[in-house]
Structures are given as structure tokens and as C-alpha cells.
Design a protein around this motif. Structure first.
Motif, PDB file in Angstrom:
ATOM      1  N   TRP A 129       0.905  -1.258  -0.035  1.00 54.88           N
ATOM      2  CA  TRP A 129      -0.078   0.088   0.065  1.00 54.88           C
ATOM      3  C   TRP A 129       0.879   1.391  -0.032  1.00 54.88           C
ATOM      4  O   TRP A 129       1.997   1.229   0.407  1.00 54.88           O
ATOM      5  CB  TRP A 129      -1.040   0.174   1.188  1.00 54.88           C
ATOM      6  CG  TRP A 129      -0.136  -0.166   2.652  1.00 54.88           C
ATOM      7  CD1 TRP A 129      -0.197  -1.269   3.279  1.00 54.88           C
ATOM      8  CD2 TRP A 129       0.549   0.963   3.123  1.00 54.88           C
ATOM      9  NE1 TRP A 129       0.856  -1.168   4.465  1.00 54.88           N
ATOM     10  CE2 TRP A 129       1.099   0.181   4.579  1.00 54.88           C
ATOM     11  CE3 TRP A 129       0.377   2.237   3.206  1.00 54.88           C
ATOM     12  CZ2 TRP A 129       1.528   0.905   5.489  1.00 54.88           C
ATOM     13  CZ3 TRP A 129       1.120   2.920   3.833  1.00 54.88           C
ATOM     14  CH2 TRP A 129       1.784   2.497   5.381  1.00 54.88           C
ATOM     15  N   LYS A 146      -1.395  -0.318 -12.412  1.00 60.99           N
ATOM     16  CA  LYS A 146      -1.070  -1.083 -11.257  1.00 60.99           C
ATOM     17  C   LYS A 146      -1.307  -0.589  -9.783  1.00 60.99           C
ATOM     18  O   LYS A 146      -1.000  -1.207  -8.872  1.00 60.99           O
ATOM     19  CB  LYS A 146       0.529  -1.491 -11.251  1.00 60.99           C
ATOM     20  CG  LYS A 146       1.119  -2.317 -12.434  1.00 60.99           C
ATOM     21  CD  LYS A 146       2.668  -2.714 -12.326  1.00 60.99           C
ATOM     22  CE  LYS A 146       3.076  -3.493 -13.170  1.00 60.99           C
ATOM     23  NZ  LYS A 146       4.581  -4.000 -13.222  1.00 60.99           N
ATOM     24  N   LYS A 148      -4.436   1.764  -7.613  1.00 57.50           N
ATOM     25  CA  LYS A 148      -5.739   2.291  -7.421  1.00 57.50           C
ATOM     26  C   LYS A 148      -5.763   3.550  -6.830  1.00 57.50           C
ATOM     27  O   LYS A 148      -5.303   3.445  -5.735  1.00 57.50           O
ATOM     28  CB  LYS A 148      -6.827   1.420  -6.857  1.00 57.50           C
ATOM     29  CG  LYS A 148      -8.124   1.832  -6.932  1.00 57.50           C
ATOM     30  CD  LYS A 148      -9.164   0.893  -6.425  1.00 57.50           C
ATOM     31  CE  LYS A 148     -10.670   1.305  -6.303  1.00 57.50           C
ATOM     32  NZ  LYS A 148     -11.495   0.324  -5.491  1.00 57.50           N
ATOM     33  N   SER A 157      -8.536   0.010   0.220  1.00 61.91           N
ATOM     34  CA  SER A 157      -8.829  -1.412  -0.108  1.00 61.91           C
ATOM     35  C   SER A 157      -8.483  -1.283  -1.711  1.00 61.91           C
ATOM     36  O   SER A 157      -8.801  -0.276  -2.427  1.00 61.91           O
ATOM     37  CB  SER A 157     -10.084  -2.014   0.034  1.00 61.91           C
ATOM     38  OG  SER A 157     -10.294  -3.207  -0.285  1.00 61.91           O
ATOM     39  N   ALA A 158      -8.123  -2.365  -2.174  1.00 63.09           N
ATOM     40  CA  ALA A 158      -7.655  -2.423  -3.741  1.00 63.09           C
ATOM     41  C   ALA A 158      -8.009  -3.995  -4.232  1.00 63.09           C
ATOM     42  O   ALA A 158      -7.602  -4.686  -3.263  1.00 63.09           O
ATOM     43  CB  ALA A 158      -6.371  -1.799  -3.953  1.00 63.09           C
ATOM     44  N   PRO A 159      -8.084  -4.219  -5.529  1.00 63.71           N
ATOM     45  CA  PRO A 159      -8.020  -5.693  -5.758  1.00 63.71           C
ATOM     46  C   PRO A 159      -6.819  -6.177  -5.611  1.00 63.71           C
ATOM     47  O   PRO A 159      -5.538  -5.550  -5.784  1.00 63.71           O
ATOM     48  CB  PRO A 159      -8.443  -5.209  -7.567  1.00 63.71           C
ATOM     49  CG  PRO A 159      -9.147  -4.140  -7.335  1.00 63.71           C
ATOM     50  CD  PRO A 159      -8.665  -3.328  -6.556  1.00 63.71           C
ATOM     51  N   LYS A 160      -6.749  -7.545  -5.960  1.00 64.26           N
ATOM     52  CA  LYS A 160      -5.358  -8.335  -5.828  1.00 64.26           C
ATOM     53  C   LYS A 160      -4.599  -7.939  -6.822  1.00 64.26           C
ATOM     54  O   LYS A 160      -4.783  -7.611  -8.072  1.00 64.26           O
ATOM     55  CB  LYS A 160      -5.773  -9.692  -5.844  1.00 64.26           C
ATOM     56  CG  LYS A 160      -4.448 -10.663  -5.663  1.00 64.26           C
ATOM     57  CD  LYS A 160      -4.799 -12.164  -6.075  1.00 64.26           C
ATOM     58  CE  LYS A 160      -3.879 -12.938  -5.923  1.00 64.26           C
ATOM     59  NZ  LYS A 160      -4.221 -14.691  -6.184  1.00 64.26           N
ATOM     60  N   SER A 161      -3.212  -7.885  -6.305  1.00 66.01           N
ATOM     61  CA  SER A 161      -2.066  -7.194  -7.323  1.00 66.01           C
ATOM     62  C   SER A 161      -2.316  -5.638  -7.847  1.00 66.01           C
ATOM     63  O   SER A 161      -1.407  -5.290  -8.606  1.00 66.01           O
ATOM     64  CB  SER A 161      -1.826  -8.237  -8.526  1.00 66.01           C
ATOM     65  OG  SER A 161      -1.754  -9.435  -8.233  1.00 66.01           O
ATOM     66  N   ILE A 162      -2.859  -5.119  -7.161  1.00 68.22           N
ATOM     67  CA  ILE A 162      -3.113  -3.595  -7.331  1.00 68.22           C
ATOM     68  C   ILE A 162      -3.011  -2.808  -6.234  1.00 68.22           C
ATOM     69  O   ILE A 162      -3.306  -3.269  -4.981  1.00 68.22           O
ATOM     70  CB  ILE A 162      -4.668  -3.318  -8.017  1.00 68.22           C
ATOM     71  CG1 ILE A 162      -4.988  -3.798  -9.112  1.00 68.22           C
ATOM     72  CG2 ILE A 162      -4.760  -1.699  -7.783  1.00 68.22           C
ATOM     73  CD1 ILE A 162      -4.078  -3.606 -10.257  1.00 68.22           C
TER      74      ILE A 162
END
Length: 458
Positions: A129, A146, A148, A157-162
Motif C-alpha cells: 500500500w 498497477k 488504484k 482497499s484494492a483488488p489483488k495485485s493492485i
């Protein structure tokens, strides 16, 4: 005297977090300045932004003497008040206009060349993060595809691998989100305010690398302080607050400041990051070699290698080394280890059925005792504990309650081993085994442990 920390140890701490997956970054204006470099328009710090905005509105900026003891939020508030008077509008409208101008001024982006240079760095660092007090979108440019971008009103919070990039003080895309004046800070200190609580929790659960920032922002200082008081137990994960502090003459070694944060002085942010990734790449290569050796060992555990099985049964040094590796790489090894252990002790138990093979009970007991004596209960897999308890109960059926009164049909060598080595079993392990034996009616284990358990715990 501050604690002196070798530079390599600081890099080791950062690598451990990188490897664990909880490396976070706190990024301030100094990073944007480094990323933009000499390009135009230049990246500005908070003070420079306020001064530039006041110039755009042709508002008289306070002189150096008037700025003594004035915080930046107070300065921004003062400029908004002067703007309200100059335009004969109310303060709220003046602040709205001022924030829009701040957003317009912070529209700097790194060149393609600089973007690629820093993208290579972040591709290796791969932070979990990023929290930033910057309004600009420099980080989003570097981490295109890559990351957010999150405003203060979003959840971290962010999607996986982001990589989530949390703009703690707002983003230039939404002028209303900007935190810059004194009253903008007030909501941040409300009880249970999400941003403050989340920031403290996130810092506490990570190793945080602070770049381009002086830890001077009051709500950031507050979050860092909260983070150190949320949990008091020892960490089972990499945790540290490490600040890369710019200075023209950096010290060779790092040190801890009065708040316990690790300070590593730098004179060039990009040079420091490149030095760090060179270290991380080298450590990763070394770790990968060790992992390959570990996988080879796991292959031996899974493969039922007869020679390896026998060496485990006969050689205590092999057993203890395996326990040591298991305690350090439990997630990789625990399932194949349990499978392997089951094969080994089953092989020993089969031999106990042979006529006069009482010493095989001792061998079986010794293998299990090596585990309960040398493995910390708190780190032990529940399945391994279950197998250990059941195996102990099984063999203790052939162990007498006293060395002085050994019963026929029992293994005298196993009896002797038990009464000598039971004193080496950690108290926590004894308690856990005893209560497990009561609940699961493991009568042999329960009988042998009663005397070892404190009276008030029965």
C-alpha cells in the motif's frame, strides 16, 4: 545516545517486509520533487503551493517575521480569509476557490523517462500500500495499470495485485477532498474517524518506509503514535517505521529517533531507492536458493526416501535440524512434515510387535519427545499437536508411573527416558497436552501428566 543501526540492517528490515508482503510506503512532497526533477512545471511543497496560490490571487503573503510560529494549516486559513475580504465573499466560498487553485497548480507529472526510471523501482519494491499527503497524481503516473487512486472518502482497499494509493489529504481531482486549512483537520480527530484509525492500524501491521516527508503533519504524527499503542504484544510479522530523511551530509549509519523510529539519512532519494532495490534483488536471489534447497527437502519428505526415513528414526540431530527448519518455514513444510513423521513413527511402531522389542517403544517415545520439548506450542500446527498427543498416549501405555516400580510388560528403557526427559517439556506444552488428554479421554497421557500440572490448574 541514539541507538546506532548499520545501514545493511535497515535494508534487511525492508527486505523482510518485502518478502513477507507487508511493506508499505508513506510518501510526501519530497518524492514528487525527486520524480519531477528539473522538468517544468516543478513539483511544489505545501508551503510553496500556498504561496503560489496567494500570488495568483494577488494576495499579500506574510513576511518571514509574521510566519514565525504559524503552522501551514493556519497559513492557508489566513490566505482564505484575505481572499474573502479581497473579493467581498464569505469565507466558505473563498476556501472553495482557493482549493480549486491548489488543484490547478498541482497538475505536474513526471516525464516519460522519469516515469520509466521510477516504475522499474516500484516494480521491484512492490509495496502492499501507499499513503500520501500529496494532492498530485505522480504516483498514479508511475504505477499506471498497477494502482488504484483513493480519496479520503474511500476505504483503503484494492483488488489483488493492485497497489492502493490513499491520498490522506485529498486529491487534485476533487477539490472538495483537499485538506489544507485549519478547520479541515478537525474531522480527522473525531472519535472512530476512519482515516485516522485505519492509518494507525495499517502502519502497525506493516513495515512503513517514509519517503519525502518530515513527519511534521499533526494527524500523521498522531497516527504513528496510535500505531505504537494499539497492540503491545511482540510482533510475529516484520514491523518498523523507517524514515529516509533528506540531509546534505547524511550519516553513514542509521539510528533511532526519540520516538523509536528508524532514521536513515539520504542526500538523493532516487539514489537511495536504487541502492535499496539492488540489495533486495541480491537478497531475493539468496532467498530463492534457500527456497530451492527447502523444496528439495520437502521432496525428500514427500518421496518416502527409505534412507532419509531411517536417518530420521536413528539420528536425533537430523530430527532437531528438521524441527528448526520447520519452525522457520512452517507454511511450506508442515503438511509434508506431518506426512513424513507419520510414516516414520508407524515404521517404528510396527517393530514394537516383534518379540522382546521393548526398546522400540523407547525409540518411538524419544522421537515424540524431541518434538514436544523443542517445538514452541504457540507456533505448533494444531494437526501436529493432535498427532503428537495421540502418539504420546499410545506409547505411554507401556511406560510405568515410576522408575522405582517398573511393571512387567512395560518398556523399562522407555520408562527411564520418560521420567528423565519429562522435566524438559515446557510448562505450556504440559498444560495443553494435559487438558487435551482430559477432553479427548487419552487416559495414558492424562495419568502421566497429572503430577506435572499445578494443583490449581487441575
Amino acid at each position: 545516545m541514539s541507538e546506532v543501526i548499520p545501514r545493511e540492517i535497515v535494508f534487511e528490515k525492508l527486505f523482510n517486509a518485502f518478502n513477507y508482503g507487508n511493506l508499505g510506503m508513506f510518501i510526501g512532497a519530497g518524492f514528487s520533487k525527486a520524480a519531477i526533477g528539473d522538468d517544468f512545471p516543478p513539483a511544489l511543497g505545501w508551503f510553496e503551493l500556498i504561496k503560489e496560490a496567494s500570488g495568483e490571487f494577488e494576495i499579500e503573503f506574510p513576511n518571514d517575521e509574521e510566519l514565525i510560529g504559524v503552522s501551514l494549516p493556519e497559513l492557508a486559513t489566513l490566505i482564505c480569509k484575505r481572499l474573502a475580504i479581497k473579493r467581498s465573499i464569505d469565507y466558505v466560498e473563498a476556501k472553495r476557490i482557493f482549493k480549486k487553485e491548489i488543484c490547478n497548480l498541482s497538475n505536474w507529472l513526471p516525464s516519460e523517462e522519469r516515469t520509466l526510471e521510477f516504475r522499474e523501482i516500484f516494480d521491484i519494491l512492490s509495496p502492499s500500500w501507499i499513503v500520501t499527503t500529496n494532492y498530485d497524481l505522480v504516483l498514479e503516473t508511475i504505477l499506471t495499470g498497477k494502482s488504484k487512486s483513493l480519496s479520503p472518502m474511500n476505504y483503503l482497499s484494492a483488488p489483488k495485485s493492485i497497489v492502493p494509493i490513499y491520498h490522506l489529504h485529498g486529491t487534485r481531482l476533487d477539490s472538495e477532498s483537499i485538506i489544507i486549512t485549519q478547520e479541515d483537520y478537525i474531522p480527522l480527530f473525531r472519535p472512530n474517524e476512519y482515516r485516522q484509525a485505519k492509518l494507525a492500524m495499517t502502519i502497525r501491521e506493516s513495515t512503513t518506509l517514509i519517503l519525502g516527508y518530515g513527519l511534521g503533519d499533526v494527524n500523521v504524527l498522531s497516527a504513528v503514535d496510535w500505531s505504537k499503542n494499539i497492540y503491545t504484544e511482540e510482533n510475529e510479522y516484520p514491523y518498523e517505521i523507517i524514515q529516509a530523511l533528506w540531509t546534505s551530509s547524511p550519516k553513514e549509519e542509521a539510528y533511532r529517533d526519540e520516538n523509536g523510529n528508524v532514521i536513515i539519512e539520504i542526500s538523493d532519494l532516487e539514489k537511495f531507492l536504487n541502492e535499496l532495490i539492488v540489495f533486495i534483488v541480491a537478497k531475493q536471489e539468496d532467498y530463492d536458493k534457500k527456497l530451492a534447497q527447502l523444496n528439495k527437502l520437502i521432496g525428500k519428505l514427500k518421496g518416502g526416501n527409505e534412507e532419509f526415513v531411517q536417518s530420521f528414526i536413528d539420528n536425533r540431530e537430523v530430527r532437531l535440524k528438521l524441527i528448526d527448519v520447520l519452525s522457520r518455514f512452517e507454511h511450506h513444510m508442515i503438511s509434508p512434515y506431518i506426512q513424513f513423521l507419520t510414516v516414520c513413527i508407524s515404521k517404528v511402531w510396527e517393530k514394537t510387535s516383534e518379540n522382546g522389542a521393548f526398546k522400540m517403544y523407547d525409540k518411538y517415545l524419544t522421537i515424540i519427545l524431541d518434538i514436544v520439548v523443542n517445538y514452541d506450542y504457540r507456533k505448533m500446527s494444531p494437526r501436529l499437536f493432535q498427532l503428537t498427543a495421540q502418539s504420546l498416549d499410545r506409547v505411554l501405555n507401556y511406560v510405568s508411573s515410576s522408575i522405582s516400580r517398573m511393571l512387567y510388560g512395560h518398556s523399562w528403557s522407555a520408562t527411564e527416558s520418560w521420567h528423565i526427559r519429562k522435566k524438559d517439556v515446557p510448562q505450556e506444552m504440559i498444560h495443553q497436552l494435559y487438558h487435551y488428554s482430559k477432553q479427548h479421554i487419552l487416559t495414558n497421557l492424562n495419568r502421566q501428566l497429572k503430577e506435572l500440572v499445578a494443583e490449581d490448574d487441575r
